[in-house]
Design an enzyme around this catalytic site. Structure first.
Site, PDB file in Angstrom:
ATOM      1  N   SER A 138      27.262   5.692 -11.527  1.00  0.00           N
ATOM      2  CA  SER A 138      28.632   5.506 -10.684  1.00  0.00           C
ATOM      3  C   SER A 138      28.636   3.995 -10.486  1.00  0.00           C
ATOM      4  CB  SER A 138      28.627   6.184  -9.464  1.00  0.00           C
ATOM      5  OG  SER A 138      29.791   5.769  -8.679  1.00  0.00           O
ATOM      6  N   TYR A 152      25.414   8.333  -0.746  1.00  0.00           N
ATOM      7  CA  TYR A 152      25.637   8.391  -2.146  1.00  0.00           C
ATOM      8  C   TYR A 152      25.510   7.174  -3.079  1.00  0.00           C
ATOM      9  CZ  TYR A 152      28.670   9.222  -6.257  1.00  0.00           C
ATOM     10  OH  TYR A 152      29.304   9.536  -7.505  1.00  0.00           O
TER      11      TYR A 152
END
Length: 236
Positions: A138, A152
């Protein structure tokens, strides 16, 4: 000359929806054979023939399912050419508020399970020509935009480094690893976004096309990272 993929086999984790489902469909549409690993059967792929598609139960919290999936896919197709790590979980916790359990859970799914799965698949990837590993990381793993989501970002940064580590580990055997790093993608995570922005977001199909491109490159093209955003960003 177009490279034939008619006999190549890819394992795709988290293929029940969103980016993972798009990747599985993209590969099937372009001649790949696909083994999907999810917690339950995938209705959207139920009509695929068994000579092109295989499903196995996979749960990142249950390491036994990882080795069982790899063994089942190898037995079904006779080989494994690629491993696509797409399964992951999201957290909106800051590193101040995150509990030890939340840390363990997100690292178990986003980092440790992909590493274990690759270890299981490694002998099979070495046995074929031009073995490939894709880690769907990501842009969150390349920068932190807000306190919320810091946990995250930590996990995806670790996933990104896993991809780089695998790239080096596979060099001598011609196994190439690429980290695909999407920003905001139009999946169910974007359901609450206003329509004007949602229409502009990167589509799962676009990420799937990028993944397939990376998988089909020859070993002479080693691509470390592919960052993807729905808008121009000043920096990653």
């Amino acid at each position: 000359m177009k490279t034939s993929t008619s006999s190549r086999v890819a394992l795709v984790s988290g293929a029940s929806r969103g980016i993972g489902l798009a990747i599985a469909r993209e590969l099937l549409e372009h001649g790949w054979r696909v083994s999907a690993g999810t917690r339950g059967p995938i209705e959207a792929l139920a009509g695929q023939s068994s000579d092109r598609y295989h499903w196995a139960r996979f749960d990142a919290f249950d390491p036994a399912t990882e080795s069982a999936w790899v063994q089942a896919a190898s037995a079904h197709f006779g080989q494994i050419d690629a491993m696509v790590h797409n399964a992951g979980i999201l957290s909106r916790q800051s590193v101040i508020d995150a509990t030890s359990q939340e840390f363990d859970e997100i690292f178990e799914v986003n980092v440790k399970s992909p590493m274990r799965l690759t270890q299981c698949a490694w002998p099979h990837l070495k046995a074929v020509q031009n073995g490939k590993v894709i880690v769907v990381a990501s842009l969150a793993g390349k920068r932190v935009r807000a306190a919320e989501g810091g946990l995250y970002s930590m996990s995806k940064a670790a996933a990104l480094m896993l991809a780089h580590s695998l790239r080096h580990a596979g060099d001598v055997d011609g196994i190439r690893c690429t980290a695909v790093c999407p920003g905001f993608v139009a999946t169910d995570m974007a359901d609450g976004v206003e329509e004007g922005i949602k229409a502009q977001l990167t589509q799962p199909k676009e990420i799937a096309t990028i993944v397939r491109m990376a998988l089909e490159l020859p070993a002479s093209a080693s691509v470390a990272e592919i960052p993807v955003s729905w808008k121009v960003e000043a920096e990653y």
